[in-house]
Design an enzyme around this catalytic site. Structure first.
Site, PDB file in Angstrom:
ATOM      1  N   GLY A 166       4.280   1.365  -1.168  1.00 22.85           N
ATOM      2  CA  GLY A 166       5.113   1.357  -2.366  1.00 22.85           C
ATOM      3  C   GLY A 166       4.339   1.439  -3.661  1.00 22.85           C
ATOM      4  O   GLY A 166       4.849   1.927  -4.669  1.00 22.85           O
ATOM      5  N   GLU A 167       3.072   0.968  -3.660  1.00 22.52           N
ATOM      6  CA  GLU A 167       2.298   0.955  -4.902  1.00 22.52           C
ATOM      7  C   GLU A 167       1.306   2.117  -5.009  1.00 22.52           C
ATOM      8  O   GLU A 167       0.868   2.451  -6.116  1.00 22.52           O
ATOM      9  CB  GLU A 167       1.544  -0.370  -5.023  1.00 22.52           C
ATOM     10  CG  GLU A 167       2.482  -1.552  -5.273  1.00 22.52           C
ATOM     11  CD  GLU A 167       1.783  -2.888  -5.366  1.00 22.52           C
ATOM     12  OE1 GLU A 167       2.273  -3.770  -6.094  1.00 22.52           O
ATOM     13  OE2 GLU A 167       0.746  -3.074  -4.685  1.00 22.52           O
ATOM     14  N   TYR A 168       0.947   2.733  -3.881  1.00 23.77           N
ATOM     15  CA  TYR A 168      -0.048   3.812  -3.915  1.00 23.77           C
ATOM     16  C   TYR A 168       0.384   5.080  -3.183  1.00 23.77           C
ATOM     17  O   TYR A 168      -0.042   6.173  -3.549  1.00 23.77           O
ATOM     18  CB  TYR A 168      -1.380   3.332  -3.312  1.00 23.77           C
ATOM     19  CG  TYR A 168      -1.826   1.983  -3.816  1.00 23.77           C
ATOM     20  CD1 TYR A 168      -2.291   1.810  -5.117  1.00 23.77           C
ATOM     21  CD2 TYR A 168      -1.766   0.870  -2.994  1.00 23.77           C
ATOM     22  CE1 TYR A 168      -2.682   0.563  -5.582  1.00 23.77           C
ATOM     23  CE2 TYR A 168      -2.161  -0.376  -3.441  1.00 23.77           C
ATOM     24  CZ  TYR A 168      -2.613  -0.536  -4.735  1.00 23.77           C
ATOM     25  OH  TYR A 168      -2.990  -1.765  -5.187  1.00 23.77           O
ATOM     26  N   ASN A 172     -10.592  -0.475   0.029  1.00 24.82           N
ATOM     27  CA  ASN A 172     -11.572  -0.941   1.009  1.00 24.82           C
ATOM     28  C   ASN A 172     -11.137  -0.706   2.449  1.00 24.82           C
ATOM     29  O   ASN A 172     -11.967  -0.578   3.352  1.00 24.82           O
ATOM     30  CB  ASN A 172     -11.858  -2.432   0.816  1.00 24.82           C
ATOM     31  CG  ASN A 172     -10.594  -3.282   0.765  1.00 24.82           C
ATOM     32  OD1 ASN A 172      -9.755  -3.096  -0.110  1.00 24.82           O
ATOM     33  ND2 ASN A 172     -10.450  -4.213   1.691  1.00 24.82           N
ATOM     34  N   TYR A 173      -9.832  -0.666   2.718  1.00 25.38           N
ATOM     35  CA  TYR A 173      -9.339  -0.579   4.092  1.00 25.38           C
ATOM     36  C   TYR A 173      -9.006   0.855   4.491  1.00 25.38           C
ATOM     37  O   TYR A 173      -8.579   1.666   3.665  1.00 25.38           O
ATOM     38  CB  TYR A 173      -8.067  -1.417   4.264  1.00 25.38           C
ATOM     39  CG  TYR A 173      -8.303  -2.773   4.902  1.00 25.38           C
ATOM     40  CD1 TYR A 173      -8.668  -2.888   6.242  1.00 25.38           C
ATOM     41  CD2 TYR A 173      -8.153  -3.942   4.163  1.00 25.38           C
ATOM     42  CE1 TYR A 173      -8.870  -4.124   6.827  1.00 25.38           C
ATOM     43  CE2 TYR A 173      -8.361  -5.197   4.741  1.00 25.38           C
ATOM     44  CZ  TYR A 173      -8.724  -5.273   6.078  1.00 25.38           C
ATOM     45  OH  TYR A 173      -8.932  -6.497   6.662  1.00 25.38           O
ATOM     46  N   GLU A 174      -9.173   1.135   5.798  1.00 21.48           N
ATOM     47  CA  GLU A 174      -8.623   2.341   6.409  1.00 21.48           C
ATOM     48  C   GLU A 174      -7.517   1.930   7.372  1.00 21.48           C
ATOM     49  O   GLU A 174      -7.647   0.926   8.089  1.00 21.48           O
ATOM     50  CB  GLU A 174      -9.693   3.108   7.201  1.00 21.48           C
ATOM     51  CG  GLU A 174     -10.343   4.236   6.426  1.00 21.48           C
ATOM     52  CD  GLU A 174     -11.300   3.728   5.355  1.00 21.48           C
ATOM     53  OE1 GLU A 174     -11.536   4.451   4.388  1.00 21.48           O
ATOM     54  OE2 GLU A 174     -11.814   2.602   5.469  1.00 21.48           O
ATOM     55  N   TYR A 175      -6.455   2.721   7.382  1.00 22.39           N
ATOM     56  CA  TYR A 175      -5.347   2.518   8.310  1.00 22.39           C
ATOM     57  C   TYR A 175      -5.121   3.831   9.057  1.00 22.39           C
ATOM     58  O   TYR A 175      -4.863   4.870   8.441  1.00 22.39           O
ATOM     59  CB  TYR A 175      -4.068   2.125   7.577  1.00 22.39           C
ATOM     60  CG  TYR A 175      -4.161   0.828   6.820  1.00 22.39           C
ATOM     61  CD1 TYR A 175      -3.888  -0.386   7.440  1.00 22.39           C
ATOM     62  CD2 TYR A 175      -4.525   0.811   5.474  1.00 22.39           C
ATOM     63  CE1 TYR A 175      -3.967  -1.584   6.749  1.00 22.39           C
ATOM     64  CE2 TYR A 175      -4.609  -0.379   4.765  1.00 22.39           C
ATOM     65  CZ  TYR A 175      -4.333  -1.576   5.407  1.00 22.39           C
ATOM     66  OH  TYR A 175      -4.423  -2.762   4.722  1.00 22.39           O
ATOM     67  N   ASP A 212       0.799  -1.222   0.000  1.00 18.85           N
ATOM     68  CA  ASP A 212       0.000   0.000   0.000  1.00 18.85           C
ATOM     69  C   ASP A 212       0.833   1.275   0.000  1.00 18.85           C
ATOM     70  O   ASP A 212       0.371   2.313  -0.471  1.00 18.85           O
ATOM     71  CB  ASP A 212      -0.955  -0.006   1.192  1.00 18.85           C
ATOM     72  CG  ASP A 212      -2.117  -0.968   0.977  1.00 18.85           C
ATOM     73  OD1 ASP A 212      -2.678  -0.969  -0.126  1.00 18.85           O
ATOM     74  OD2 ASP A 212      -2.446  -1.724   1.898  1.00 18.85           O
ATOM     75  N   HIS A 251      -5.726 -13.185   5.055  1.00 18.15           N
ATOM     76  CA  HIS A 251      -4.676 -12.288   4.559  1.00 18.15           C
ATOM     77  C   HIS A 251      -3.838 -11.800   5.728  1.00 18.15           C
ATOM     78  O   HIS A 251      -4.164 -12.037   6.892  1.00 18.15           O
ATOM     79  CB  HIS A 251      -5.268 -11.104   3.787  1.00 18.15           C
ATOM     80  CG  HIS A 251      -6.243 -10.281   4.568  1.00 18.15           C
ATOM     81  ND1 HIS A 251      -7.558 -10.667   4.795  1.00 18.15           N
ATOM     82  CD2 HIS A 251      -6.113  -9.089   5.196  1.00 18.15           C
ATOM     83  CE1 HIS A 251      -8.173  -9.762   5.513  1.00 18.15           C
ATOM     84  NE2 HIS A 251      -7.320  -8.784   5.779  1.00 18.15           N
ATOM     85  N   ALA A 294      -7.079   2.967   1.708  1.00 14.99           N
ATOM     86  CA  ALA A 294      -6.520   2.162   0.620  1.00 14.99           C
ATOM     87  C   ALA A 294      -7.643   1.293   0.068  1.00 14.99           C
ATOM     88  O   ALA A 294      -7.830   0.153   0.495  1.00 14.99           O
ATOM     89  CB  ALA A 294      -5.363   1.311   1.128  1.00 14.99           C
TER      90      ALA A 294
END
Length: 669
Positions: free
Chosen positions: A302-304, A383-386, A300, A435, A381
């Site tokens: 490195g890619e976004y 669906n997820y929130e961090y 999340d 996961h 990100a």
């Protein structure tokens, strides 16, 4: 501290103008960020009054209509391009603008429309596509800038799409805006019907949610005299602590120059603790081998980019109390500045007991309340929130806590299928796959100076002759000093309560006779479960260990590589990963080092995680270990002397009276 401040809106515009004037073709700006000065140059300025570091920006650009990646360094003082470097066989971060492309082109693509029509869906405005980086797809190489999309349906504009996953994924070329493939998963030759049962959570669906407004009483958090911290530009002063708060598109929050004043040190000097702290990667590999889940292993950061995905925080919802906000300024694909208001939240919280003791002889009670300074950001990100909370407490402890919430990634189940063993059926015919979430905290230590070492500490039974341990109760800490980078690749050991001390071997505590240090306490560090020879494990090799210790090198930051999208994990001379750094096996004892600390969780979804997931916390901690000569928080007044420590007794039937420092139960008990 200007040299560490994020680029301003003016500097972003200045950078893009200079690059466009220097380019022979139109370019798309993937990212524009501060190029922090080399460490030696910065330290010479900070500590010895050397020359002020030159302010520079680093941009990643893509010439329009191509897959070429170019790194451009601009000197913001001379206003000139200093470096223009083309890099082959890499792909940069997928920005939110890039991820929007796949939804836009999928809704009008004939292949996608046909796949939806076969499921009985004719209104494409109700179909939504979550763009993801592509994990594994051998059909295309670096001639295409790829992304995949997971498809969902909404019965109404505010409906929860994750209740209605569709049985196909889309592969797209981001730059050419072209659908390359629609991959339909069939079971026994059949399509999987769309589940139309709704599972909503928004207040618009209050009847479904059955809110109870009369159960919980309001809690108010007040600080009548204001906050205890002060801001000087981007530098914060709190209690005996000082640090600089930075932000960039990839790491999000960056904390630098962290130092603490020992209240019992007569010299009254700030002692250095950490040069730099940031979360440099977040790896989410899914554990189902069934298509399309084998392609779902998100990096999340490195890619976004943690910064690109940052939320604009809201008072009283995301942060509660007396709040100081900081904005973030990033960039759009045109090179224009992009403002994220309230991207960073700074506040204080009560943190329970700091210390307490009751003398059982005379009943005298002494206690003090702890407090924590919280510097936070929240990102979405897909669906997820961090929610990332960098917290500091009065005893000098640093803790990074991450709260995971948001939505489970769901997939449709055919009537002949079961979720087990690779997932959980969290609602009727909805599969949520197993996961992991593995975070990498990069710690650039500076424990009373730049020359540091790491010592592994294992609790073991005493290995001494029986006459010296006649009752067999002796145990001790087995200490192992890491010498080279390969030594410093370490896993957690529950059986020995393993910790690691970052120490300055050149400075010994006068009291403990041990080197001053900070201890890494990290028991929430699951092993990566993908097989070691898998492409997932190769791409996320940093997640195979709980700790890596390496010699410091300028601009070696990201353990999965500078360019994670479409990476394979194989050696790339211009996209080195932590595997390449460790292979050099350089000395790491009594030198300038950097530590990568992995922590996280393995998530076996529950029905309770749906339709919206209760926040699940994970954390890692760094605590002072023989750094101070005694508890550095003893300057905090005991609660009985603190005028602001009054509380109200919730139970009026129980009385508590103070009698000469004692607490006695009332007669009604």
């Amino acid at each position: 501290m200007l040299h560490l401040d994020p680029l301003s809106a003016a500097e972003i515009s200045q950078t893009s103008t200079i690059i466009r004037a220097s380019s022979k073709s139109e370019v798309k700006f993937n990212s524009i960020t501060l190029l922090e000065p080399p460490k030696a140059e910065y330290v010479a300025f900070r500590d010895a009054g050397g020359p002020r570091p030159t302010r520079r920006s680093l941009s990643i650009v893509i010439p329009r209509g191509t897959q070429q990646v170019v790194e451009v360094t601009v000197n913001l003082v001379s206003q000139k391009v200093e470096s223009w470097r083309e890099i082959k066989d890499v792909m940069p971060i997928l920005t939110l603008e890039d991820l929007d492309v796949v939804e836009k082109i999928s809704r009008v693509d004939p292949q996608v429309i046909k796949a939806c029509n076969e499921l009985g869906i004719t209104d494409m405005s109700k179909v939504f596509f979550d763009g993801w980086a592509i994990g594994v797809d051998e059909r295309w190489g670096f001639e295409r800038r790829l992304q995949q999309a997971l498809a969902y349906y909404r019965t109404s504009p505010l409906d929860n799409q994750y209740a209605h996953p569709l049985d196909f994924t889309v592969i797209a070329d981001t730059e050419r805006e072209e659908i390359l493939s629609v991959d339909i998963r069939t079971v026994n030759g059949e399509r999987t019907p769309v589940s139309m049962k709704e599972h909503n959570y928004l207040p618009e669906f209050a009847e479904t949610n059955q809110y109870k407004f009369d159960v919980l009483k309001p809690i108010s958090i007040t600080q009548p005299q204001g906050v205890s911290f002060k801001m000087s530009g981007r530098e914060i002063h709190w209690a005996n602590l000082k640090m600089h708060i930075g932000f960039n598109y990839r790491e999000g929050l960056v904390l630098s120059d962290i130092r603490m004043r020992d209240p019992y040190d007569s010299s009254n000097k700030d002692r250095k603790i950490f040069n730099r702290l940031s979360v440099v990667e977040m790896f989410v590999p899914y554990g189902s081998p069934k298509s399309p889940h084998h392609k779902k292993h998100a990096f999340d950061i490195g890619e976004y980019g943690s910064g690109f995905m940052a939320n604009s925080l809201k008072l009283g919802c995301d942060c509660k109390g007396v709040i100081q906000y900081l904005d973030a300024v990033l960039n759009t694909s045109t090179g224009a500045p992009l403002l994220i208001e309230n991207a960073i939240c700074i506040h204080e919280e009560d943190n329970g007991l700091l210390y307490k003791h009751t003398d059982f002889r005379d009943g005298r009670v002494i206690s003090a309340r702890d407090r924590k300074l919280v510097i936070s950001q929240i990102l979405t990100a897909a669906n997820y929130e961090y929610a990332f909370y960098h917290t500091f407490t009065l005893d000098g402890t640093y803790k990074l806590e991450v709260k995971l919430t948001g939505m489970l990634n769901t997939y449709c189940l055919h009537e002949s299928e079961e979720s087990a063993p690779f997932g959980t059926e969290i609602a009727d015919r909805l599969d949520a796959q197993n996961h992991q979430h593995i975070f990498s905290l990069r710690v650039d230590p500076e424990i009373d100076g730049s020359n540091n070492s790491v010592i592994q500490s294992d609790a073991v039974p005493a290995d001494i002759p029986a006459e010296q341990n006649p009752y067999g109760n002796g145990f001790m800490a087995k200490k192992t000093t890491f010498k080279t980078a390969k030594d410093g690749a370490a896993s957690y050991c529950h059986e020995t309560s393993r910790t690691w001390d970052i120490v300055n071997p050149n400075i010994v505590s006068a009291v403990s006779k041990k080197p001053v240090g900070y201890k890494i306490v990290n028991s929430q560090c699951p092993a990566l479960l993908a097989k070691p020879d898998s492409v997932i494990a190769k791409r996320g090799s940093f997640a195979q260990k709980s700790l890596w210790v390496l010699p410091y090198r300028d601009y070696e930051l990201f353990p999965a590589g500078d360019y994670v999208c479409q990476s394979t994990g194989d050696h790339h001379p211009e996209n080195l990963t932590i595997s390449d750094w460790v292979a050099r096996d350089e000395p790491i004892e009594n030198t300038d080092i950097v530590c990568y600390v992995q922590f996280g969780l393995t998530h076996f979804p529950r029905t309770e995680d749906f339709p919206i997931m209760p926040a699940e916390p994970v954390s890692v901690m760094l605590r002072a270990s023989n750094f101070f000569e005694k508890n550095p928080a003893l300057w905090v007044p005991p609660s009985e002397l603190d005028e602001d420590s009054s509380s109200t007794n919730a139970n009026s039937g129980i009385g508590r009276d103070r009698v000469q420092g004692k607490s006695t139960l009332g007669s009604k008990l």
